[in-house]
Write a protein that holds these residues in place. Structure first.
Motif: not given
Length: 296
Positions: A81-84, A91-92, A94, A129-130, A135, A170
């Motif tokens: 999740n949340d990754k460009h 992308s991004n 959830n 995870r963010l 990260w 990341d």
């Protein structure tokens, strides 16, 4: 799907998402004759038909969790999740991946060992995870194993691999910086010993250090083949390079060799991207192969 018991080993599937893409964009060269042959044993009308131009490849993106001798091993960690990502569809995200992991009976802290068949973006994403803009390792108690060849390759930041390089930065680098990662050879024995444990085997081509993971514990052997084979149509057209293969010729040879072994040794296979129950067996089918899924 229900967990699969093989001797002392119990295997769970943890789903993240389904990802449909045009078939010919991933596997140019597939013909109408190939599709008609596929349809004799793969009936998925929302995905495939006799026309390759209008057919899709719908990838199930999921992890496998092995419980073996008191240890819990997670194989391939999907997109995250949340990754460009340069690919908009992933992308991004959830997704409820961690919820699915919990529904399978596991908290992130229960995982003892994370293994990645290779370091492409859809196999490493939940490594991290963010948290407060940083990260951090998702599986805080786990040791993470990364193949040396892929790690060294992506460490050079190859411009042709920018999609996967994003994930390296990341989802791999933070693990190494946290002291949780271990670089291993692609024939590394992770637990126990060969034929009674969990071990890696080289399967180069799709990525420079792509490997398969085998596991056995007093029962039938299991083969986790990662991205050696992405989609059932490749059992018919194992000669065609896949869109993300680093070395298409080598990947095709590895694909055929893996299918021959799976069929001849009657291995129970756990693909990274097949739909339905995903697990099943490869069968010889004339000059090609076909797949028989375990019932759900």
């Amino acid at each position: 799907m229900q967990p699969i018991q093989l001797g002392r080993m119990r295997i769970h599937k943890v789903h993240e998402m389904d990802s449909p893409v045009p078939l010919l964009g991933q596997l140019p060269g597939v013909t109408g004759a190939d599709m008609k042959r596929l349809l004799t044993w793969y009936d998925q009308p929302d995905e495939v038909n006799a026309d390759p131009e209008t057919s899709l490849m719908t990838f199930s993106v999921h992890s496998w969790v092995i419980e073996i001798d008191g240890r819990t091993v997670l194989i391939d960690t999907c997109d995250g999740n949340d990754k460009h990502r340069l690919i908009p569809e992933v992308s991004n995200l959830n997704t409820d991946y961690l919820g699915n992991l919990r529904r399978a009976g596991f908290e992130p802290g229960d995982i003892d060992l994370v293994m990645c068949t290779h370091l492409h973006f859809d196999h490493v994403g939940w490594n991290t995870r963010l948290e407060n803009g940083k990260w951090v390792p998702t599986f805080e108690n786990a040791r993470y194993l990364f193949g040396k060849r892929d790690y060294e390759y992506f460490k050079t930041q190859p411009e042709s691999e920018i999609v996967h390089l994003e994930a390296f930065l990341d989802s791999i680098v933070p693990i190494m910086e946290a002291g949780k990662g271990e670089l291993v050879d692609e024939d590394h024995v992770a637990l126990g010993e060969i034929a009674d444990g969990v071990w890696m085997e080289p399967a180069f081509g799709h990525s420079p250090g792509c490997c398969t993971i085998s596991a056995q514990a007093g029962g039938a052997p299991a083969l986790f083949w990662g991205d050696v084979i992405h989609h059932p149509v490749q059992l018919i057209r194992h000669d065609l390079p896949f869109a993300f293969d680093t070395d298409g010729v080598m990947a095709s040879k590895t694909r055929k060799r893996t299918m021959e072994r799976a069929a001849d040794d009657d291995l129970l296979c756990f693909p990274a991207h097949f739909r339905r129950t995903s697990a099943g067996r490869v069968l010889r089918d004339g000059d090609a192969f076909k797949y028989e899924w375990l019932p759900g």
